[in-house]
Design an enzyme around this catalytic site. Structure first.
Site, PDB file in Angstrom:
ATOM      1  N   ASP A  77       0.802  -1.225   0.000  1.00 22.65           N
ATOM      2  CA  ASP A  77       0.000   0.000   0.000  1.00 22.65           C
ATOM      3  C   ASP A  77       0.838   1.279   0.000  1.00 22.65           C
ATOM      4  O   ASP A  77       0.413   2.317   0.527  1.00 22.65           O
ATOM      5  CB  ASP A  77      -0.972   0.024   1.208  1.00 22.65           C
ATOM      6  N   LYS A 126       1.920   2.162  -5.077  1.00 19.17           N
ATOM      7  CA  LYS A 126       2.471   1.602  -6.330  1.00 19.17           C
ATOM      8  C   LYS A 126       1.522   1.850  -7.508  1.00 19.17           C
ATOM      9  O   LYS A 126       1.949   2.175  -8.605  1.00 19.17           O
ATOM     10  CB  LYS A 126       2.692   0.074  -6.190  1.00 19.17           C
ATOM     11  N   GLY A 164      -4.485  -4.408  -3.748  1.00 16.56           N
ATOM     12  CA  GLY A 164      -5.475  -3.372  -4.045  1.00 16.56           C
ATOM     13  C   GLY A 164      -4.706  -2.128  -4.448  1.00 16.56           C
ATOM     14  O   GLY A 164      -4.054  -1.506  -3.604  1.00 16.56           O
ATOM     15  N   HIS A 165      -4.703  -1.825  -5.741  1.00 17.28           N
ATOM     16  CA  HIS A 165      -3.907  -0.700  -6.245  1.00 17.28           C
ATOM     17  C   HIS A 165      -4.846   0.408  -6.712  1.00 17.28           C
ATOM     18  O   HIS A 165      -5.691   0.196  -7.578  1.00 17.28           O
ATOM     19  CB  HIS A 165      -3.002  -1.175  -7.398  1.00 17.28           C
ATOM     20  N   GLN A 180       1.994  -6.200  -3.118  1.00 16.44           N
ATOM     21  CA  GLN A 180       2.457  -6.255  -1.733  1.00 16.44           C
ATOM     22  C   GLN A 180       3.715  -5.384  -1.579  1.00 16.44           C
ATOM     23  O   GLN A 180       3.907  -4.473  -2.353  1.00 16.44           O
ATOM     24  CB  GLN A 180       2.727  -7.701  -1.274  1.00 16.44           C
TER      25      GLN A 180
END
Ligand code: GDP
Ligand code: IMO
Ligand code: MG
Length: 435
Positions: A14, A17, A41-42, A225
């Site tokens: 988080d 990225k 989750g991007h 990650q």
């Protein structure tokens, strides 16, 4: 000349990225995810429109870029189709510009059931997984019983191996965890239905990337990650189950290390972690509230509140080495605006041995005994949100940033001053070739 860039997180995920991949992929030919699954989750924010991607690479807003999932991404076809359809509803069409490696492993319902059952069973010492079946899917791969996407071409072979795996998992679910079993027939028919919708996307990713690299195509490798969640180099056992650090790029795509031009490590100006495990600089005071609410630190995948803390340069230095970073990207500077003082961890103190040390604890027990030693910086009142030029930053922000660069010996090449794509300071102008 930089033709390809690896963009990876060097904290506990988080780091931002997604924003950076979106920013730098405008002129790319390919963006490749090399590990992880829909535990990621991007978030992309462009002109106030927000998109959260879990599996599909963060280049979807650039129509000419092809997105690739490499062989070490673990894929739930259900989650993949859900994401494709969700994008379609927003007029983003990826069906013709998404390639799936023929050898990627699949996540099935039984992986998710086992992941959840284990987390329930070990509540006190649980990892705090995303419950997406990631760990069990990687276990299958290492145990050589994973079902790869290309196994689905041959229905009777798929039927045979699926049956065996369902028996294996149902035995555990029923007898050890006392949970509901899964239906082999249902999984089989659903999977065939899903496979028919995506089979045209399957390809030989390694051959494609190797030949594109010879043609000097522009490629971004998108990490999921962060390095502290890496199965080998992270805070084991409180990690995810893949190599999220640099080694994962080669094993997860089938390209060689000599081909990588530039590695950009992404870190926030402070720290966050979702899930359990060591976090030496963790806060529980009013600064925690500041980071949570001003930084909006809630998980993009599970919605969980992220734990927050000061930046830890002991950890960062180790991750800079492990990933042999070419440059650093620091994000969320604007979240520090208004803080009276800013702390940064530069050493650890061991409560038991009363010694100071400069390195990362090498065993699980030592993490419990360390206290961070901080250097304290004066904060600033001015707003940094959206600043695009380093010279315009407040004096005290520059002091803090220059210290990080001096301490870590790595050049800070990008600074993010807001969630929007263009709220960014380019310090290394070579990266501008990608925008
Ligand atoms: P990822 O998993 O590394 O892609 O990061 P996430 O998307 O899970 O979390 C990063 C969050 O920070 C997202 O909500 C981004 O929109 C947001 N973000 C990224 N960069 C900045 C920044 O510089 N400032 C602020 N305020 N938010 C940012
Ligand atoms: P992105 O790509 C933050 C964490 C989980 C848990 C541990 C293991 O958005 O940075 P898993 O479900 O992978 O077995 O969970 O890893 N985790 C993440 N934390 N960002 C992520 O991805 C994460 N993916 C997994 O919270 O602690
Ligand atoms: Mg995330």
């Amino acid at each position: 000349m930089i033709n390809n860039i690896v963009i990876l997180g060097i904290q506990w995920g988080d780091e931002g990225k997604g924003k950076i991949v979106d920013l730098l992929s405008k002129k790319s030919d390919f963006v490749v995810r090399y590990q992880g699954g829909n535990n990621a989750g991007h978030t992309l924010l462009v002109k106030k429109k927000k998109i959260i991607l879990h599996l599909i690479p963060s280049c979807v807003l650039h129509k000419n870029v092809t997105a690739i999932l490499g062989n070490n991404v673990v894929v739930s076809l259900k989650a993949l189709l859900k994401e494709i359809n969700h994008l379609k509803e927003r007029n983003i069409f990826v069906q013709k510009r998404l390639i799936l490696s023929n050898s990627l492993s699949l996540i099935f319902k039984y992986h998710i059931s086992i992941d959840q059952a284990r987390e329930d069973e070990n509540r006190k010492s649980s990892i705090g997984t995303t419950n997406k079946g990631i760990g069990p899917a990687y276990e299958d791969k290492i145990a050589r019983r994973a079902i790869r996407i290309s196994d689905l071409y041959n229905k009777s072979y798929f039927k045979k191996i699926l049956k065996k795996n369902v028996e294996y998992y149902n035995f555990q679910l029923l007898n050890f965890y006392h949970k509901k079993v899964v239906s082999y027939k249902k999984i089989f028919s659903e999977t065939i239905f899903q496979f028919n919708q995506i089979k045209h996307m399957i390809g030989d990713v390694s051959s494609l990337l190797n030949s594109e690299m010879k043609n000097k195509s522009k490629i971004i490798f998108e990490g999921a990650q962060g390095s502290l969640l890496d199965i080998d180099h992270g805070t084991y056992p409180y990690v995810s189950s893949s190599n999220s650090s640099i080694g994962g790029v080669c094993t997860g795509t089938g390209i060689g290390i000599k081909n990588i031009d530039y590695v950009l490590g992404v870190s926030k100006f402070y720290s966050t972690r979702v899930g359990n495990g060591p976090f030496p600089t963790e806060l529980s005071d009013k600064n925690n509230d500041h980071f949570s609410f001003i930084g909006k630190e809630f998980g993009a995948t599970t919605g969980r509140k992220r734990r927050t803390g000061w930046l830890d340069l002991v950890i960062l230095k180790r991750m800079i080495n492990i990933n042999s970073l070419s440059g650093l990207c620091l994000t969320k500077l604007d979240v520090l605006d208004g803080l009276k003082e800013i702390k940064v961890c530069i050493q650890y103190f061991n409560k038991i041995t009363h010694q100071k040390f400069d390195n990362y604890p090498l065993n699980k027990q030592d993490w419990k005994n360390i206290i961070p030693i901080y250097k304290i910086f004066k904060g600033w009142k001015e707003k940094t949100r959206g600043i695009k030029n380093f010279d315009q930053l407040p004096k005290n922000a520059k002091r803090y940033i220059n210290f990080i660069q001096k301490f870590t010996h790595v050049s800070i090449d990008l600074i993010s001053t807001g969630p929007e794509r263009d709220e960014t300071i380019f310090i290394n102008h070579n990266l501008k070739n990608f925008i």
